[in-house]
Enzyme design. Structure first.
Site, PDB file in Angstrom:
ATOM      1  N   SER A 182       0.850  -1.197   0.035  1.00 31.53           N
ATOM      2  CA  SER A 182       0.158  -0.119  -0.052  1.00 31.53           C
ATOM      3  C   SER A 182       0.806   1.309   0.010  1.00 31.53           C
ATOM      4  O   SER A 182       1.665   1.478  -0.841  1.00 31.53           O
ATOM      5  CB  SER A 182      -0.914   0.071   1.220  1.00 31.53           C
ATOM      6  OG  SER A 182      -1.957   0.914   1.294  1.00 31.53           O
ATOM      7  N   ALA A 183       0.972   2.159   0.917  1.00 32.95           N
ATOM      8  CA  ALA A 183       1.417   3.293   1.176  1.00 32.95           C
ATOM      9  C   ALA A 183       3.024   2.736   1.194  1.00 32.95           C
ATOM     10  O   ALA A 183       4.069   3.424   0.531  1.00 32.95           O
ATOM     11  CB  ALA A 183       1.334   4.008   2.283  1.00 32.95           C
TER      12      ALA A 183
END
Length: 512
Positions: A182-183
């Site tokens: 994700s991030a």
């Protein structure tokens, strides 16, 4: 290190709505009414994870992970955790694993499955950890150029962790890899672009193309509806982020669920376009294969016929990291929020990188000894010349700048060209036998090119930070590189910064 805009009261029309599970929560957003927050939950979404995740997820014990408290200037204000299996040999690979928002190093260690393969394949793990001091939801700031560019902020802190781990474990600098969720995947893509001389490969799990966003608003666009750039335009973003003259690139795995509503599946297509263009290959797969968990693997070979880019598309999977709990050789991890029971992504990625000893997408391991006597015989503004002692049985030699191969030669010398002026590069060399098997890498040496011309920049502390010449921590500003204190982070304090080497600034108020 927080990255926020100066505190200016917004008009109602200018308020940015974000939720606690968003990686971009702002001070003004926290002032919104509950009703507006309810609307934001339905309308905005996020790259990250629910705020209850850290409290409910099982944590690795202190005996598993070791915190390293001194690993450099740490301009990104990150924490470093490591894991090394018993019996770790010298010249073993190194894997860097970046958690998602609201997660921690121990949470990612517990769920992802990477420790299992660190034990079985014998490599060291580095697990960087950010915090709410950097980002309200403990996300890596992949969408801030001051944190995701070479030599700056969080990106530099991660690079310093690599350097520390290589020194601590004697890791093979040719086999350093990075992965993230994700991030953390967004930061992984940026790290691969900014440091192709450090990372031999990467895995971007539910992530975004490198340099897709350099602001909060652009980050949301990338997440939900990424720009439809041409492969060349995406590739140009990587080439612009990398050191000048880079010709060798990391091998990249891309993982994406087809039902992901947080990071649109179109991101996987744009990532494929970006990294195949960087490799100079087309966007038609060389082969496809059906794997377990509803997974389709598309492979894009380099000009030598070895996988350079792999795309794993998982039918019906939502936002998260693919795991497959169990004791089987191809199984790994534990389920949890955003750890989804489909297929063991860590196993497939480790094989792609060749960590299982098969050579993977890289070169076949061989038995020739490491060359000795590697030295720098000369440098110019744009070149570095090397020499070493010949190895009996060597048909040729592979030369590596950081973790990536930059050339081959049949003699015991080599000149690397197209380098940036006034820049330091690390090199290793390995002997290659007549069958193409690559032996153990030599000890590394550093070469610094000549001819850097200093430049000066006078601006407010706030502007120096926005422009990437300084960073702020705790409301105070520090020059990138030298880490010299510049006072409060605001628009009222002005300093002159002198760039004495690439991405290295000193305060020069008395004259430049």
């Amino acid at each position: 290190m927080m990255h926020v805009t100066p505190r200016i009261e917004p008009s109602p029309e200018s308020i940015t709505v974000t939720e606690p599970h968003s990686p971009f929560r702002t001070t003004t957003a926290r002032r919104l009414t509950r009703g507006l927050r309810h609307w934001a939950t339905a309308a905005v979404g996020a790259l990250a994870l629910t705020t209850g995740l850290v409290a409910t997820a099982p944590q690795a014990s202190a005996a598993d992970l070791t915190q390293v408290t001194s690993f450099g200037s740490n301009p990104g204000n990150l924490s470093m955790y490591t894991y090394a299996p018993d019996g770790l040999p010298a010249d073993a690979p190194l894997v860097v694993a970046l958690h998602g928002c609201t997660q921690s190093a121990s949470d990612y260690y517990s769920h992802s499955g990477w420790p299992k393969f660190a034990d079985s394949y014998k490599f060291a793990l580095v697990l960087p950890q950010t915090s709410s001091a950097n980002n309200a939801n403990s996300c890596f700031n992949w969408f801030q150029s001051g944190d995701s560019s070479r030599g700056q902020g969080e990106a530099l802190s991660i690079k310093q962790m690599v350097d520390k781990a290589v020194a601590q474990y004697g890791s093979d600098t040719r086999r350093v890899y990075i992965t993230g969720l994700s991030a953390g995947a967004g930061m992984t893509a940026n790290m691969l672009a900014a440091y192709p001389d450090v990372f031999a490969g990467g895995s971007i799990d539910s992530g975004l193309p490198a340099s897709c966003a350099t602001s909060t608003s652009a980050a949301y666009t990338c997440m939900y509806s990424p720009p439809d750039k041409t492969p060349a335009q995406w590739g140009d973003l990587v080439r612009a982020a990398a050191p000048a003259g880079t010709t060798s690139w990391p091998r990249v795995a891309i993982w994406q669920g087809t039902s992901d509503t947080t990071v649109a599946p179109a991101n996987a297509t744009e990532l494929r376009d970006q990294w195949t263009d960087v490799w100079g290959i087309g966007q038609t797969p060389s082969s496809t294969e059906s794997l377990t968990g509803g997974t389709t693997l598309s492979v894009y070979d380099d000009t030598a016929g070895k996988p350079a880019v792999e795309v794993y598309s998982i039918s019906g999977m939502q936002h998260g990291l693919a795991v497959d709990p169990g004791s089987g050789a191809e199984q790994c991890g534990t389920t949890g929020t955003y750890y989804l029971d489909t297929i063991c992504s860590s196993y497939q990625t480790a094989r792609f990188w060749g960590l299982d000893g098969t050579g993977g997408g890289g070169e076949t391991p061989g038995s020739l000894p490491a060359p000795t006597g590697l030295t720098v015989s000369g440098t110019t503004d744009t070149t570095a010349s090397l020499k070493w002692n010949a190895v009996d049985g060597a048909a040729s030699y592979a030369v590596y700048r950081g973790g990536s191969k930059v050339g081959t030669t049949t003699s015991a010398s080599y000149t690397d060209t197209g380098l940036a002026t006034g820049t330091t590069y690390g090199y290793t060399v390995a002997a290659v036998d007549s069958a193409g098997a690559v032996g153990t890498a030599s000890a590394s040496v550093s070469a610094t090119t000549t001819g850097y011309t200093p430049t000066c920049h006078t601006a407010s502390n706030y502007q120096q930070t926005v422009d990437g010449r300084a960073h702020q921590s705790g409301g105070y500003t520090y020059a990138n590189g030298s880490n010299e204190a510049m006072g409060l982070w605001n628009t009222l304090t002005t300093h002159t910064l002198k760039e004495t080497a690439p991405d290295y600034y000193v305060v020069a108020d008395s004259g430049c």
